[in-house]
Design an enzyme around this catalytic site. Structure first.
Site, PDB file in Angstrom:
ATOM      1  N   ASP A  80     -10.652  -5.460 -18.559  1.00  0.00           N
ATOM      2  CA  ASP A  80     -10.838  -6.432 -19.639  1.00  0.00           C
ATOM      3  C   ASP A  80      -9.476  -6.965 -20.061  1.00  0.00           C
ATOM      4  O   ASP A  80      -8.620  -6.207 -20.516  1.00  0.00           O
ATOM      5  CB  ASP A  80     -11.550  -5.759 -20.818  1.00  0.00           C
ATOM      6  CG  ASP A  80     -11.860  -6.724 -21.958  1.00  0.00           C
ATOM      7  OD1 ASP A  80     -11.459  -7.893 -21.885  1.00  0.00           O
ATOM      8  OD2 ASP A  80     -12.493  -6.278 -22.935  1.00  0.00           O
ATOM      9  N   HIS A 107       0.815  -1.211   0.000  1.00  0.00           N
ATOM     10  CA  HIS A 107       0.000   0.000   0.000  1.00  0.00           C
ATOM     11  C   HIS A 107       0.851   1.264   0.000  1.00  0.00           C
ATOM     12  O   HIS A 107       0.397   2.324  -0.468  1.00  0.00           O
ATOM     13  CB  HIS A 107      -0.931  -0.010   1.218  1.00  0.00           C
ATOM     14  CG  HIS A 107      -2.169   0.802   1.043  1.00  0.00           C
ATOM     15  ND1 HIS A 107      -2.221   1.938   0.276  1.00  0.00           N
ATOM     16  CD2 HIS A 107      -3.422   0.643   1.542  1.00  0.00           C
ATOM     17  CE1 HIS A 107      -3.443   2.448   0.310  1.00  0.00           C
ATOM     18  NE2 HIS A 107      -4.193   1.681   1.059  1.00  0.00           N
TER      19      HIS A 107
END
Length: 432
Positions: free
Chosen positions: A377, A145
């Site tokens: 995608d 993070h």
């Protein structure tokens, strides 16, 4: 779930010569952990070789993901890109079961098999490509993070998918830290001690935090779907009782906070605090482009007494959230940046590092809405059919995730102790 690792590869840094990238104050404030997320795709999907080749190419534009933590000549924390210990870990694996047997993706300890281990992970970016018996694919990705926040990692994942499909990457990520320079002279206008960072020299009884821990087996992760119709009714119910017009996030954050408070059965006068991450890209003036890659998030902390929160209904809860979120702007973010300049040689420790794995009576609500995750995608003709954290061993965390169901809406992860989770399930969709 039977998962068999078939290969392990290290993608080296795209930079041939080591380069230092300073950690900003926002990087240092971010959680010191790897975040593990799963993305599931129905068959047919692109071949592993094409996905890995695209990852190698896209990392040229995201070099800090291949870095390692270090310190510069002044002893300050930084990232070293192109060093011998950097690179990204890529694992290929097969799963004996069918993907449909695990949908919808609800966080589970078993899902930890779908990504490399996060404890003492050597690489800041780790990827595991899991091929299921049916041809379905789950990409398990873990990233540290302190390299990037949610918006940055979403941009990375969208760009990676474009690279697989041969679509131009536009716009490219931005790394210019000049927007985050302190003012001259620096001006710390707000008190960041005890809220953002632990006081450097606290007075007796000024800052005391007793972390609370529970056995991870006592913590339950639940996933709830809220349809567009439910959200519309909830907002209509809230707006009818107020002159304010609340956003979906303000309304649902207040709703979840109030319902969790009811489920926990807190004492009437017990204080409860919500931690809400706020993206600074548009709040800083001048605003930063959405493509800024790194961390640029601070937390705000709405507070209330349990009885007042419950009796005030969702309209009161949403109002408290709204007031806190809208109060933080350019001045607060600039004050935070200047704090780093004033105390640049000091070890600033975020307050949350004193927390255990039980946040009660407090909680945190994060939103992944608006990141474009539902547009990911990876080609091949298959569709994204699941987005989920693998497993959250922390009580009191809730995350809003874009839903991939036919009706739209959104999904909400709620992590609670099992004794409270049972009560929350009963009231999770009640407008009372």
């Amino acid at each position: 779930m039977e998962v068999k690792v078939t290969s392990t590869t290290i993608l080296t840094s795209p930079l041939s010569q080591p380069s230092e990238v300073p950690l900003t104050i926002f990087d240092r404030f971010a959680l010191n952990i790897h975040v593990a997320v799963l993305y599931a795709f129905t068959p047919p999907t692109s071949a592993n070789a094409d996905i890995i080749s695209a990852l190698s190419k896209i990392l040229v534009h995201f070099p800090t993901l291949t870095a390692n933590f270090s310190t510069n000549s002044h002893g300050r924390p930084c990232l070293t890109v192109g060093g011998p210990d950097g690179g990204a870990l890529v694992v290929e694996a097969t799963v004996s079961s069918k993907l449909e047997d695990h949908l919808p993706l609800t966080p589970s300890p078993d899902f930890r098999l779908l990504h490399p281990g996060v404890n003492d992970a050597k690489h800041l970016l780790q990827v595991q490509l899991n091929r299921f018996q049916c041809g379905g694919l789950v990409i398990g990705i873990t990233n540290h993070h302190r390299v990037a926040d949610g918006q940055s990692m979403s941009s990375f994942f969208l760009a990676w998918g474009k690279m697989v499909r041969g679509v131009p990457i536009d716009p490219l990520p931005v790394y210019d830290q000049s927007w985050l320079k302190p003012r001259d002279p620096p001006l710390v206008q707000f008190n960041h001690w005890g809220t953002d960072f632990i006081p450097l020299s606290p007075q007796p009884n000024e800052f005391k935090a007793t972390p609370v821990y529970a056995d991870p087996s006592e913590i339950t992760n639940m996933l709830f779907h809220y349809s567009p119709e439910f959200i519309m009714r909830l907002k209509a119910h809230t707006n009818k009782l107020s002159t304010e017009k609340y956003t979906t996030f303000e309304t649902l954050a207040g709703y979840i906070w109030r319902k969790v408070t009811i489920a926990r059965q807190l004492d009437d006068e017990e204080s409860t605090m919500l931690s809400v991450p706020v993206n600074g890209r548009r709040r800083l003036q001048p605003p930063l482009p959405p493509e800024f890659f790194g961390n640029l998030v601070l937390d705000v902390y709405p507070k209330a007494k349990a009885r007042a929160l419950i009796e005030g209904g969702v309209v009161k809860a949403a109002g408290i959230v709204r007031k806190a979120v809208r109060a933080i702007g350019n001045d607060y973010f600039r004050s935070f940046i200047d704090l780093a300049e004033v105390y640049k040689d000091k070890n600033l420790v975020p307050c949350y590092e004193t927390d255990g794995n039980v946040l009660s009576p407090n909680m945190e609500v994060d939103s992944w809405l608006g990141f474009g995750l539902d547009e990911i995608d990876f080609g091949g003709g298959g569709k994204l059919c699941g987005i989920s954290l693998t497993w959250v061993p922390f009580e009191g965390l809730s995350i809003f995730i874009p839903s991939l169901s036919q009706d739209g809406g959104l999904d909400v992860l709620v992590s609670l102790l099992e004794k409270d989770a049972a009560r929350f399930r009963e009231i999770s969709h009640s407008l009372d």
